[in-house]
Write a protein that holds these residues in place. Structure first.
Motif, PDB file in Angstrom:
ATOM      1  N   GLY A  45       2.102   2.427  -3.245  1.00 41.03           N
ATOM      2  CA  GLY A  45       1.102   3.032  -4.117  1.00 41.03           C
ATOM      3  C   GLY A  45       0.964   4.528  -3.939  1.00 41.03           C
ATOM      4  O   GLY A  45       0.546   5.222  -4.878  1.00 41.03           O
ATOM      5  N   TYR A  46       1.282   5.026  -2.754  1.00 37.07           N
ATOM      6  CA  TYR A  46       1.092   6.473  -2.559  1.00 37.07           C
ATOM      7  C   TYR A  46       2.334   7.176  -2.034  1.00 37.07           C
ATOM      8  O   TYR A  46       2.350   8.400  -1.863  1.00 37.07           O
ATOM      9  N   GLY A  47       3.384   6.461  -1.740  1.00 41.53           N
ATOM     10  CA  GLY A  47       4.553   7.089  -1.148  1.00 41.53           C
ATOM     11  C   GLY A  47       5.354   7.908  -2.141  1.00 41.53           C
ATOM     12  O   GLY A  47       5.360   7.629  -3.355  1.00 41.53           O
ATOM     13  N   ASN A  48       6.059   8.921  -1.638  1.00 43.13           N
ATOM     14  CA  ASN A  48       6.958   9.691  -2.497  1.00 43.13           C
ATOM     15  C   ASN A  48       8.261   8.920  -2.690  1.00 43.13           C
ATOM     16  O   ASN A  48       8.417   7.801  -2.231  1.00 43.13           O
ATOM     17  N   ARG A  82       9.354   5.366  -0.834  1.00 39.05           N
ATOM     18  CA  ARG A  82       9.446   4.129  -1.597  1.00 39.05           C
ATOM     19  C   ARG A  82      10.854   3.523  -1.484  1.00 39.05           C
ATOM     20  O   ARG A  82      11.027   2.303  -1.409  1.00 39.05           O
ATOM     21  N   GLU A 133       0.833  -1.202   0.000  1.00 41.59           N
ATOM     22  CA  GLU A 133       0.000   0.000   0.000  1.00 41.59           C
ATOM     23  C   GLU A 133       0.870   1.254   0.000  1.00 41.59           C
ATOM     24  O   GLU A 133       0.585   2.235  -0.704  1.00 41.59           O
ATOM     25  N   TYR A 140       3.756  10.262   4.657  1.00 45.61           N
ATOM     26  CA  TYR A 140       4.344  10.476   3.350  1.00 45.61           C
ATOM     27  C   TYR A 140       3.280  10.305   2.267  1.00 45.61           C
ATOM     28  O   TYR A 140       2.436   9.410   2.347  1.00 45.61           O
ATOM     29  N   HIS A 141       3.346  11.120   1.277  1.00 44.28           N
ATOM     30  CA  HIS A 141       2.409  11.015   0.155  1.00 44.28           C
ATOM     31  C   HIS A 141       3.152  11.273  -1.133  1.00 44.28           C
ATOM     32  O   HIS A 141       4.110  12.043  -1.191  1.00 44.28           O
ATOM     33  N   ARG A 142       2.693  10.591  -2.186  1.00 42.73           N
ATOM     34  CA  ARG A 142       3.317  10.794  -3.477  1.00 42.73           C
ATOM     35  C   ARG A 142       3.058  12.229  -3.931  1.00 42.73           C
ATOM     36  O   ARG A 142       1.922  12.685  -4.015  1.00 42.73           O
ATOM     37  N   SER A 143       4.101  12.952  -4.218  1.00 44.32           N
ATOM     38  CA  SER A 143       3.959  14.335  -4.656  1.00 44.32           C
ATOM     39  C   SER A 143       3.923  14.378  -6.178  1.00 44.32           C
ATOM     40  O   SER A 143       4.307  13.449  -6.875  1.00 44.32           O
ATOM     41  N   THR A 144       3.500  15.471  -6.697  1.00 42.64           N
ATOM     42  CA  THR A 144       3.342  15.607  -8.152  1.00 42.64           C
ATOM     43  C   THR A 144       4.593  16.146  -8.813  1.00 42.64           C
ATOM     44  O   THR A 144       4.680  16.193 -10.027  1.00 42.64           O
TER      45      THR A 144
END
Length: 606
Positions: free
Chosen positions: A51-54, A58, A48, A600-604
């Motif tokens: 799937g969303y980590g920056n 990761r 999981e 942490y979140h995947r950034s753009t």
């Protein structure tokens, strides 16, 4: 790379065999960090997180997947080689796959893409991973070593080649013998020797390697240990005469590994080398050749000017003694004019228990001026149980050197001469911890309770300042369990020592003894109870505290011991011993690795 998530020590050690030889120490109860428990649910969290980590997260997850070491975590790591879209993280995935003890199956197309990548980091770890895959073609690894333009990548290929010996075909290695890069040449030549040795087939390396780069010659010298007989016969005589000490050191070690008596004379010659590391390695290698020439060479090295060489000679002499007795040759140097030579002679004769030399060492004892020599002579006389020297040894208890005083304490414990017991009682409160420890242990070995019980009680009661350490009090508990006759007051003190905060802390608070001292108190009381049932009360009193388990909603009262898992296990093993059962080791507690990736979140803008 971060801390590993697993530990080897998953069972508690058996404490009784240790206790019967010496006091317990911290490492006996706590040999390593607690093993970490991970489950399949943790892998689901990792999936999981990918799937969303920056990028930073990761990269951390990939490392965790390798450290978790579950089949599902390895499989997710293998899948990530195909699914990771950030080219800057692909090397991290490859790295973690390459570092797996047994890499999982990876997508061949994805690996091939990485092997052809323009990014050097990606290609480096792709080559390393390819080398760890048993089915990857060996000739391709050799091709990478031959054709890569970056030395770092050629090194990766060489590391992969070295890991694949002896499965590599000689035909793939031979074109690399004359490569321009000495790292590649060294790898190919050494690998060829090992392959030939595995096949018992000489490979006939070119003579020019003997004048090649020193790293090439050193690699060949290391590989001689596994080379075919004909290759060894041609190369070894030249390598032992190599002008560079690194090569001579390598060939000395290889000759010890090879253990071929045809070359023992060459190894003996290396003990006279101009370089001390060559001499040291030759001394170590000679341990596999227990014969008179070896003995003579090693005894000569006891006079070497370098300490590490002499120490290694001493160890090798001990190893060969059973097959080729060395004590007479060593004893012939008792009057050697060099102080450091006599030191090793004393030590060796003591370690070999060569008691016929006791009178000669006793005569030399008062003439030795170096403290190390005095301590070594005392050590030998103690090992010989040469009671005639007990008074001379006891007279050294006031020596200014702590090493000598510690040797005196140890020796007097072996000699067990009642006239020297007051000396041990005085040394038990010496200013140096090691001296105190030696004297207290000596009391345990003598086991004269009538004489030593009051001293041991005083040691246990001395808790302020640095006059007595926790190690000393743990030794006193061990000695108290051995001494006979038993002393009820001493048993009561062991209960207090093991259940009550007795040590004043830096802020005025009272602290408990370390766990290994608490466990020592339990085992000491178990020994007392085995001798006399009258001590059941004291044993039960300490076990009530040491076996207690508090519930989640229970709160111990102030100054109440909350026993650790180690204390509870020691108590369990002591009870089993007292019940005439053979203690079985229990599983150690496990700790849980918490994975929290919610911050942490995947950034753009990756």
């Amino acid at each position: 790379m971060g801390s590993p998530l697993t530990a080897l020590a998953i069972f508690f050690p058996l404490l009784l065999p240790i206790w019967q030889e010496r006091p317990l120490a911290h490492g006996d109860l706590f040999p390593s960090e607690y093993p970490v428990q991970v489950t399949e649910e943790d892998v689901a969290i990792q999936r999981e997180g990918l799937g969303y980590g920056n990028r930073e997260l990761r990269g951390t997850i990939y490392r965790h997947l390798r450290e978790i070491a579950l089949p599902s975590s390895y499989q997710l790591l293998a899948e990530s080689l195909r699914t990771e879209t950030d080219s800057r993280l692909v090397p991290a995935v490859l790295q973690q796959l390459a570092l797996c003890p047994t890499p999982p199956a990876v997508d061949p197309a994805a690996l091939e893409t990485c092997l052809r990548s323009p990014d050097s980091d990606t290609r480096y770890w792709a080559i390393r991973l390819a080398g760890a895959i048993p089915t990857f073609p060996a000739d391709r690894l050799c091709g990478f070593a031959r054709d890569e333009s970056h030395s770092r990548l050629r090194l990766a290929a060489c590391q992969a080649i070295a890991a694949r010996v002896p499965q590599l075909p000689l035909a793939s290695l031979q074109p690399l013998w004359s490569h321009a890069d000495p790292v590649v040449r060294a790898c190919a030549l050494a690998a060829s020797l090992r392959v030939g040795g595995a096949l018992q087939q000489p490979v006939h390396l070119p003579d020019k390697l003997l004048t090649d780069n020193v790293s090439v010659r050193a690699a060949v010298a290391e590989a001689i240990a596994q080379a075919a007989t004909d290759d060894a016969r041609l190369l070894i005589p030249a390598l032992v005469r190599d002008p560079h000490p690194t090569v001579r050191t390598a060939v000395a070690e290889a000759l010890g590994t090879r253990a071929d008596t045809a070359y023992s004379d060459l190894l003996v010659g290396l003990t006279r080398d101009s370089d001390p590391e060559v001499r040291r390695q030759a001394a170590a290698a000679l341990a596999v050749f227990p014969d008179p020439p070896t003995r003579a060479a090693l005894v000569a090295l006891l006079g070497d000017p370098r300490t590490l060489v002499r120490r290694q000679a001493e160890e090798s002499l001990v190893q060969i003694h059973a097959t080729c007795p060395v004590d007479q040759a060593v004893g012939a140097r008792l009057a050697d004019p060099t102080d450091f030579t006599r030191y090793h002679v004393f030590r060796l004769l003591g370690r070999l228990d060569s008691r016929s030399f006791a009178p000669a060492i006793a005569q030399r004892l008062p003439r030795e001026e170096e403290p190390a020599n005095t301590a070594a002579a005392v050590f030998a006389l103690g090992r010989f149980e040469y009671r005639t020297a007990s008074r001379a040894i006891a007279d050294l208890a006031s020596h200014p050197d702590a090493g000598v005083r510690a040797a005196v304490g140890q020796a007097l414990g072996t000699l067990a001469v009642p006239a020297t017991y007051p000396v041990l009682q005085r040394l038990a409160f010496d200013s140096e911890d090691d001296v105190r420890q030696a004297a207290i242990l000596a009391m345990g070995w003598i086991a004269d309770g009538t004489t030593f019980n009051p001293t041991l009680l005083k040691v246990l009661q001395t808790v302020r300042g640095e006059a007595v350490s926790s190690d000393n009090r743990g030794a006193a508990a061990w000695a108290a369990g051995r001494c006979r006759p038993l002393l009820p007051t001493l048993a009561d003190r062991l209960v207090v020592q093991g259940t009550t905060p007795v040590i004043p802390g830096p802020m005025g608070e009272m602290l408990f003894e370390p766990d290994y001292v608490l466990a020592s108190c339990t085992f000491a009381l178990a020994e007392m109870r085995r001798t006399d049932p009258a001590y059941q009360r004291q044993f039960d009193a300490i076990c009530r505290i040491h076996s207690r388990v508090f519930g989640e909603d229970e709160y111990p009262e102030p100054n109440t011991l909350t026993p650790s898992a180690e204390i509870r296990e020691a108590c369990r093993q002591a009870r089993a011993w007292l019940d005439n059962q053979t203690p079985e080791p229990a599983l150690r507690p496990t700790s849980t690795k918490v994975y929290d990736y919610g911050l942490y979140h995947r950034s753009t803008d990756q």
